[in-house]
Design a protein around this motif. Structure first.
Motif, PDB file in Angstrom:
ATOM      1  N   LEU A  96       0.975  -1.319  -0.109  1.00 20.62           N
ATOM      2  CA  LEU A  96       0.099   0.319  -0.008  1.00 20.62           C
ATOM      3  C   LEU A  96       1.027   1.107  -0.069  1.00 20.62           C
ATOM      4  N   VAL A  97       0.779   2.014  -0.675  1.00 14.66           N
ATOM      5  CA  VAL A  97       1.234   3.381  -0.630  1.00 14.66           C
ATOM      6  C   VAL A  97       0.325   4.417  -0.697  1.00 14.66           C
ATOM      7  N   GLU A  98       0.671   5.042   0.529  1.00 13.58           N
ATOM      8  CA  GLU A  98      -0.782   6.869   0.545  1.00 13.58           C
ATOM      9  C   GLU A  98       0.579   8.131  -0.006  1.00 13.58           C
ATOM     10  N   ASN A  99      -0.238   8.592  -0.918  1.00 14.96           N
ATOM     11  CA  ASN A  99       0.143   9.875  -1.569  1.00 14.96           C
ATOM     12  C   ASN A  99      -0.114  10.656  -0.865  1.00 14.96           C
ATOM     13  N   LEU A 100       0.451  11.453  -0.277  1.00 21.73           N
ATOM     14  CA  LEU A 100       0.367  12.599   0.312  1.00 21.73           C
ATOM     15  C   LEU A 100       0.204  13.568   0.041  1.00 21.73           C
ATOM     16  N   GLY A 101       0.822  13.577  -0.964  1.00 22.04           N
ATOM     17  CA  GLY A 101       1.073  15.249  -2.025  1.00 22.04           C
ATOM     18  C   GLY A 101       2.688  15.843  -1.871  1.00 22.04           C
ATOM     19  N   TYR A 102       3.220  15.496  -0.542  1.00 19.89           N
ATOM     20  CA  TYR A 102       4.560  16.660  -0.290  1.00 19.89           C
ATOM     21  C   TYR A 102       5.361  14.578  -0.069  1.00 19.89           C
ATOM     22  N   ALA A 103       5.268  13.498  -0.004  1.00 13.85           N
ATOM     23  CA  ALA A 103       5.955  12.002   0.535  1.00 13.85           C
ATOM     24  C   ALA A 103       4.848  11.067   0.353  1.00 13.85           C
ATOM     25  N   THR A 104       5.309  10.558  -0.015  1.00 14.03           N
ATOM     26  CA  THR A 104       4.900   8.710   0.108  1.00 14.03           C
ATOM     27  C   THR A 104       5.135   7.850   1.395  1.00 14.03           C
ATOM     28  N   LEU A 105       4.573   7.063   1.504  1.00 11.56           N
ATOM     29  CA  LEU A 105       4.533   6.456   2.632  1.00 11.56           C
ATOM     30  C   LEU A 105       4.319   5.462   2.355  1.00 11.56           C
ATOM     31  N   ASP A 106       5.040   4.066   2.122  1.00 10.75           N
ATOM     32  CA  ASP A 106       5.434   2.646   1.626  1.00 10.75           C
ATOM     33  C   ASP A 106       4.521   1.967   2.745  1.00 10.75           C
ATOM     34  N   TYR A 107       3.998   1.034   3.306  1.00  8.17           N
ATOM     35  CA  TYR A 107       3.371   0.087   3.261  1.00  8.17           C
ATOM     36  C   TYR A 107       3.793  -1.931   2.718  1.00  8.17           C
ATOM     37  N   TRP A 108       4.081  -2.692   3.373  1.00  7.43           N
ATOM     38  CA  TRP A 108       3.920  -4.299   2.524  1.00  7.43           C
ATOM     39  C   TRP A 108       4.005  -5.238   3.887  1.00  7.43           C
ATOM     40  N   GLY A 109       2.978  -6.420   3.565  1.00  6.76           N
ATOM     41  CA  GLY A 109       2.233  -7.490   3.660  1.00  6.76           C
ATOM     42  C   GLY A 109       3.405  -8.402   4.328  1.00  6.76           C
ATOM     43  N   GLN A 110       2.794  -9.359   4.969  1.00  5.85           N
ATOM     44  CA  GLN A 110       3.897 -10.662   5.261  1.00  5.85           C
ATOM     45  C   GLN A 110       4.623 -11.528   4.183  1.00  5.85           C
ATOM     46  N   GLY A 111       3.742 -11.625   3.191  1.00  6.41           N
ATOM     47  CA  GLY A 111       4.484 -12.127   1.475  1.00  6.41           C
ATOM     48  C   GLY A 111       3.300 -13.733   1.859  1.00  6.41           C
ATOM     49  N   THR A 112       3.124 -14.018   0.811  1.00  7.70           N
ATOM     50  CA  THR A 112       2.596 -15.086   0.574  1.00  7.70           C
ATOM     51  C   THR A 112       2.901 -16.065  -0.507  1.00  7.70           C
ATOM     52  N   GLN A 113       2.967 -17.170  -0.525  1.00 11.37           N
ATOM     53  CA  GLN A 113       3.867 -18.061  -1.136  1.00 11.37           C
ATOM     54  C   GLN A 113       3.022 -18.351  -1.754  1.00 11.37           C
ATOM     55  N   VAL A 114       3.522 -18.743  -3.479  1.00 14.59           N
ATOM     56  CA  VAL A 114       2.264 -19.754  -4.006  1.00 14.59           C
ATOM     57  C   VAL A 114       3.405 -20.248  -5.221  1.00 14.59           C
ATOM     58  N   THR A 115       2.894 -21.744  -5.207  1.00 17.96           N
ATOM     59  CA  THR A 115       3.654 -22.285  -5.963  1.00 17.96           C
ATOM     60  C   THR A 115       2.464 -22.821  -7.147  1.00 17.96           C
ATOM     61  N   VAL A 116       3.710 -23.348  -8.133  1.00 18.14           N
ATOM     62  CA  VAL A 116       2.045 -23.597  -9.128  1.00 18.14           C
ATOM     63  C   VAL A 116       4.175 -24.219  -9.921  1.00 18.14           C
ATOM     64  N   SER A 117       2.812 -25.717 -10.270  1.00 18.01           N
ATOM     65  CA  SER A 117       3.641 -26.950 -10.565  1.00 18.01           C
ATOM     66  C   SER A 117       3.385 -27.067 -12.225  1.00 18.01           C
ATOM     67  N   SER A 118       4.374 -27.688 -12.764  1.00 16.40           N
ATOM     68  CA  SER A 118       4.957 -27.687 -14.512  1.00 16.40           C
ATOM     69  C   SER A 118       4.084 -29.142 -14.749  1.00 16.40           C
TER      70      SER A 118
END
Length: 118
Positions: A96-118
């Motif tokens: 999530l990126v907040e656009n405050l106009g004079y600055a941006t603030l970035d926030y990240w989630g913890q990540g989730t694994q996606v595995t696609v078999s061949s």
């Protein structure tokens, strides 16, 4: 602001999945929510993002087989991917990126694994 991602897992090639990410806290209304992914040994790259007004943006690698959407009432972003390929295997992170106009603030989630078999 905290982000909670869910929906990853193991998928057969050609299959589909939906990732969800719910943001909580005091969130500025002008923001961008999106998904990035990182495979082992590679950099984290954009998958898709959507502005608070609903305009989406996709990486070329997923364009045409992915749909990103958001629910502003619940501050949740969704990513549906279909026709999955082994090269889609990665840890998927919501951002999530907040656009405050004079600055941006970035926030990240913890990540989730996606595995696609061949």
């Amino acid at each position: 602001v905290q982000l909670q991602a869910s929906g990853g897992g193991f998928v057969n090639s050609g299959g589909s999945l939906r990732l969800s990410c719910a943001a909580s806290g005091n969130i500025y209304r002008h923001n961008v929510m999106g998904w990035y992914r990182q495979a082992p040994g590679e950099e984290r790259t954009l998958v898709a993002r959507v502005l608070s007004g609903g305009i989406p943006d996709y990486a070329d690698s997923v364009k045409g087989r992915s749909t990103i959407s958001r629910d502003n009432a619940t501050n949740t972003v969704y990513l549906r991917m279909s026709s999955l390929k082994p090269e889609d295997t990665a840890v998927y992170y919501c951002k999530l990126v907040e656009n405050l106009g004079y600055a941006t603030l970035d926030y990240w989630g913890q990540g989730t694994q996606v595995t696609v078999s061949s």
